[in-house]
Structures are given as structure tokens and as C-alpha cells.
Design a protein around this motif. Structure first.
Motif, PDB file in Angstrom:
ATOM      1  N   GLN A 213      -1.114   3.591  -8.288  1.00  0.00           N
ATOM      2  CA  GLN A 213      -0.981   4.165  -9.618  1.00  0.00           C
ATOM      3  C   GLN A 213      -2.308   4.766 -10.038  1.00  0.00           C
ATOM      4  OE1 GLN A 213       0.141   0.795 -12.027  1.00  0.00           O
ATOM      5  NE2 GLN A 213      -1.982   0.186 -12.375  1.00  0.00           N
ATOM      6  N   ALA A 214      -2.242   5.739 -10.929  1.00  0.00           N
ATOM      7  CA  ALA A 214      -3.466   6.334 -11.452  1.00  0.00           C
ATOM      8  C   ALA A 214      -4.252   5.285 -12.232  1.00  0.00           C
ATOM      9  CB  ALA A 214      -3.134   7.519 -12.348  1.00  0.00           C
ATOM     10  N   SER A 215      -5.564   5.317 -12.083  1.00  0.00           N
ATOM     11  CA  SER A 215      -6.375   4.278 -12.718  1.00  0.00           C
ATOM     12  C   SER A 215      -7.760   4.826 -13.042  1.00  0.00           C
ATOM     13  CB  SER A 215      -6.506   3.077 -11.776  1.00  0.00           C
ATOM     14  OG  SER A 215      -7.387   2.106 -12.307  1.00  0.00           O
ATOM     15  N   ARG A 216      -8.332   4.278 -14.097  1.00  0.00           N
ATOM     16  CA  ARG A 216      -9.733   4.566 -14.396  1.00  0.00           C
ATOM     17  C   ARG A 216     -10.578   3.579 -13.601  1.00  0.00           C
ATOM     18  NH1 ARG A 216     -11.153   6.649 -20.440  1.00  0.00           N
ATOM     19  NH2 ARG A 216     -10.078   8.660 -20.205  1.00  0.00           N
ATOM     20  N   ILE A 217     -10.750   3.895 -12.349  1.00  0.00           N
ATOM     21  CA  ILE A 217     -11.412   2.985 -11.416  1.00  0.00           C
ATOM     22  C   ILE A 217     -12.875   2.798 -11.797  1.00  0.00           C
ATOM     23  CG2 ILE A 217      -9.842   3.686  -9.581  1.00  0.00           C
ATOM     24  CD1 ILE A 217     -12.116   5.354  -8.399  1.00  0.00           C
ATOM     25  N   SER A 218     -13.462   1.694 -11.345  1.00  0.00           N
ATOM     26  CA  SER A 218     -14.881   1.445 -11.624  1.00  0.00           C
ATOM     27  C   SER A 218     -15.770   2.033 -10.534  1.00  0.00           C
ATOM     28  CB  SER A 218     -15.145  -0.053 -11.755  1.00  0.00           C
ATOM     29  OG  SER A 218     -14.899  -0.718 -10.523  1.00  0.00           O
ATOM     30  N   THR A 219     -15.310   1.933  -9.263  1.00  0.00           N
ATOM     31  CA  THR A 219     -16.162   2.329  -8.140  1.00  0.00           C
ATOM     32  C   THR A 219     -15.327   2.934  -7.022  1.00  0.00           C
ATOM     33  OG1 THR A 219     -17.636   0.467  -8.617  1.00  0.00           O
ATOM     34  CG2 THR A 219     -17.920   1.554  -6.489  1.00  0.00           C
ATOM     35  N   PHE A 220     -15.861   3.985  -6.419  1.00  0.00           N
ATOM     36  CA  PHE A 220     -15.312   4.538  -5.177  1.00  0.00           C
ATOM     37  C   PHE A 220     -16.451   4.600  -4.180  1.00  0.00           C
ATOM     38  CE2 PHE A 220     -14.631   8.253  -2.388  1.00  0.00           C
ATOM     39  CZ  PHE A 220     -13.474   7.824  -1.752  1.00  0.00           C
ATOM     40  N   ARG A 221     -16.230   4.079  -2.969  1.00  0.00           N
ATOM     41  CA  ARG A 221     -17.303   4.007  -1.976  1.00  0.00           C
ATOM     42  C   ARG A 221     -16.746   4.311  -0.592  1.00  0.00           C
ATOM     43  NH1 ARG A 221     -18.591  -0.683  -3.091  1.00  0.00           N
ATOM     44  NH2 ARG A 221     -17.659  -1.917  -1.421  1.00  0.00           N
ATOM     45  N   TYR A 222     -17.554   4.989   0.221  1.00  0.00           N
ATOM     46  CA  TYR A 222     -17.160   5.235   1.612  1.00  0.00           C
ATOM     47  C   TYR A 222     -18.407   5.525   2.443  1.00  0.00           C
ATOM     48  CZ  TYR A 222     -17.658  10.334   0.817  1.00  0.00           C
ATOM     49  OH  TYR A 222     -18.140  11.595   0.523  1.00  0.00           O
TER      50      TYR A 222
END
Length: 344
Positions: A213-222
Motif C-alpha cells: 500500500q502507499a505509505s509515507r515511509i520513513s526510510t528507503f535504502r539500497y
């Protein structure tokens, strides 16, 4: 970007010659044999001869077309080794074609050994003083993993995350848009696998995945690794409306952020064959993400806040090719991605 440059014009061949004009048997210009061979190939309509002078792993190898070799007349005007740079040469070349008056340009030419012979690794328009800051004199990369590629401090995989993929179980969660992209053991940040591509031809979106689901995520990492023959690639994050929120990429080897102001270089990058940790920490109230790059081998890093394009949410992750000249597409993407994490 360190732009890989071919000769950049098309023209007619003057015809087969016994000697390379301006060089001859005595080689008064000081041009080394690979450059002489490359020039002779243009004069003799011989693409195979031209490629024999090029390092097959070099960034310029795929940029030299058969048509260019057959149509372009090239003559060496002068040349020589750059002081303190044994395998960097300058070569002033005279170029001519039916639809272009003859012109003379200075090229910087980098050589590297291949099977005990020096070959042309790369060439670029401009004098050596303009080009020696490029990373082409680094150790020759290989497609095989080496001990130096293993990061010194490998982070533990997240136990609780909105999304995590280390590609140990394949790429079944992803929609594959380019059949050349997939699970591989050639390089891996963690474990035995990553996902990658190593091919030429027109490329844009390689793969994508939808969050539950769409979300106001806190962190994206790769983590990503680029080889020397790649032109660039990266990741874009889309919101529930299908709009881009932000993107991060490499541009051979510069570090790129595509934010509300568009795609731009934020750091010159480091070197190839290294895992680069990339993290985006979101502040939705302020409509920004703090973007951080870190070379896991050298420790070189960058971190700064960047404005989001829309400031809504995140629902789709898209892995894609990139160059600053062409945007989110190119004609040679040779990269690997691993440990992709989304945290709430």
C-alpha cells in the motif's frame, strides 16, 4: 559525468594506405601502436582492425560503430605521452568526411594492457589537462568478485521492514521490464546473490515492484555496484498517483539526485566495482528527503536534504537505466543492486 566519447563524426575513407599519414614507419609523432592501428583501420575501411586496437572491457569499445570506421577519414597530426602518466597519450587527429570540412581536434587517449598488449581503454575530446581528472587510470575492473569488493561493515538485514529484498530467493516479487535484468551471483553485497544487468541496446525501466500500500515511509535504502562499461542507472520512487517523488542514480560514476529541481550531480563519485550505500530519510511534513551516498570501501560520502517533487507518499520502486544526457535511459547498463529496504 565522465562522458565516453567516440570520434563523434562520420565521414568518408580516403582509401587504403601503406603507411598511416603523419606516422609512417619512423613514427615521428610518437603515437603508440594502438593509436596507429586505430587510425589505419579508419583509412582501410576495416572495423575489425579498429576493434583490435580497443580494450574489450573499455567504455569506448561499444561506442565505435562499423559505419563510423568505414566512413570517417582520420590522420594523425601529432601525439605523445603525457608526463608522469605512462599510459595516457595525447593525439591530435585530422578528421574529414563528405559532409564536413576537415578539422583537427586534440584527443586524450588512455591505454590499458589486455593479454599482454596495450589497447585503447578510452578516448575523449580535449587535451590531457582537461581530462586527466577522469577515473580511467584506476586498476582495470573485472567481472569477477574480488576480496576488496566485500564491504568492511555489512549491515544486518532488517527484521521488521515494510519491504525487504536481498534477491536470495530470485526476483519473483518484481515485474521485469527488461529480460536481461535478473538474479545473479556475479556480485553480491550480502549472501550469494544480487539483481543486475549487463547488456547494451536501448534500455530504460529494468524492473519495478509495488508496495502493499502507499505509505509515507520513513526510510528507503539500497546498495548498488557499477562496472566500468556501464553508462549509469538508478532507482526512482513513485507515489500512489504514479508520479515520481525522487530518484537517485549513478552517471558513470557521478552520484545523481533527481529531486524537485530535476536531476543533477551532487558528487563526482568514487570508483567502479564498489558497493555504494544509498539512503533516503523522509521528512514528509517539510516535503524533503535527506539523501546519503557512501562508498562502503573508501568511506567517501555525501548527505544533504532534497525537496520531493510531490510530497505525497511512496508506492512503487523502479530500477532503471540513467544518463545525464538522455535521462532515465541509456544504451549500456551494467549494474547490480542488493539489500533494498523500505521502513515505515
Amino acid at each position: 559525468m565522465r562522458r565516453v566519447v567516440a570520434l563523434g563524426v562520420t565521414g568518408a575513407i580516403a582509401g587504403c594506405t601503406e603507411e598511416v599519414p603523419g606516422v609512417g614507419d619512423s613514427n615521428p609523432t610518437g603515437a603508440p601502436e594502438p593509436i596507429q592501428t586505430f587510425v589505419r583501420a579508419h583509412q582501410e575501411d576495416d572495423p575489425e582492425l579498429a576493434r583490435s586496437a580497443l580494450h574489450p572491457d573499455g567504455p569506448v569499445y561499444e561506442q565505435i560503430s562499423d559505419e563510423e570506421v568505414r566512413r570517417l577519414d582520420v590522420e594523425i597530426v601529432s601525439g605523445g605521452t603525457v608526463p608522469d602518466h605512462e599510459n595516457v597519450h595525447k593525439a591530435k587527429l585530422r578528421l574529414e568526411s563528405p559532409d564536413m570540412a576537415a578539422e583537427t581536434q586534440m584527443f586524450t587517449v588512455w591505454l590499458r594492457p589486455y593479454e599482454e598488449e596495450l589497447k585503447i581503454w578510452d578516448l575523449a575530446v580535449g587535451s590531457p589537462s582537461e581530462n586527466l581528472s577522469t577515473p580511467t587510470e584506476t586498476e582495470e575492473p573485472t567481472e569477477e568478485p574480488t576480496e576488496t569488493e566485500e564491504p568492511t561493515e555489512t549491515e544486518e538485514p532488517p527484521t521488521e521492514a515494510l519491504f525487504y529484498d536481498g534477491f536470495e530467493d530470485g526476483v519473483g516479487r518484481w515485474q521485469t521490464h527488461d529480460s536481461a535484468w535478473g538474479q545473479t551471483t556475479t556480485h553480491a553485497y550480502r549472501g550469494d546473490h544480487s539483481a543486475g544487468i549487463g547488456s547494451n541496446g536501448s534500455q530504460s525501466v529494468l524492473a519495478s515492484v509495488e508496495l502493499d500500500q502507499a505509505s509515507r515511509i520513513s526510510t528507503f535504502r539500497y546498495y548498488w555496484l557499477e562496472t566500468g562499461r556501464s553508462y549509469g542507472g538508478g532507482v526512482r520512487l513513485f507515489n500512489r498517483a504514479g508520479e515520481v517523488e525522487i530518484g537517485t542514480a549513478t552517471d558513470n560514476p557521478e552520484w545523481i539526485v533527481d529531486d524537485a529541481d530535476g536531476a543533477k550531480s551532487v558528487n563526482g563519485g568514487t570508483d567502479y566495482q564498489r558497493w555504494i550505500r544509498t539512503e533516503l530519510a523522509f521528512n514528509w511534513d517539510n516535503g524533503v528527503a535527506t539523501v546519503s551516498f557512501r562508498d562502503t570501501e573508501s568511506g567517501d560520502s555525501y548527505s544533504a536534504a532534497h525537496s520531493l517533487k510531490q510530497g505525497r507518499d511512496i508506492q512503487r520502486i523502479e530500477i532503471t537505466a540513467f544518463t545525464s544526457q538522455e535521462g532515465w535511459e541509456n544504451s549500456s547498463c551494467r549494474m547490480y543492486w542488493d539489500d533494498i529496504v523500505v521502513e515505515e
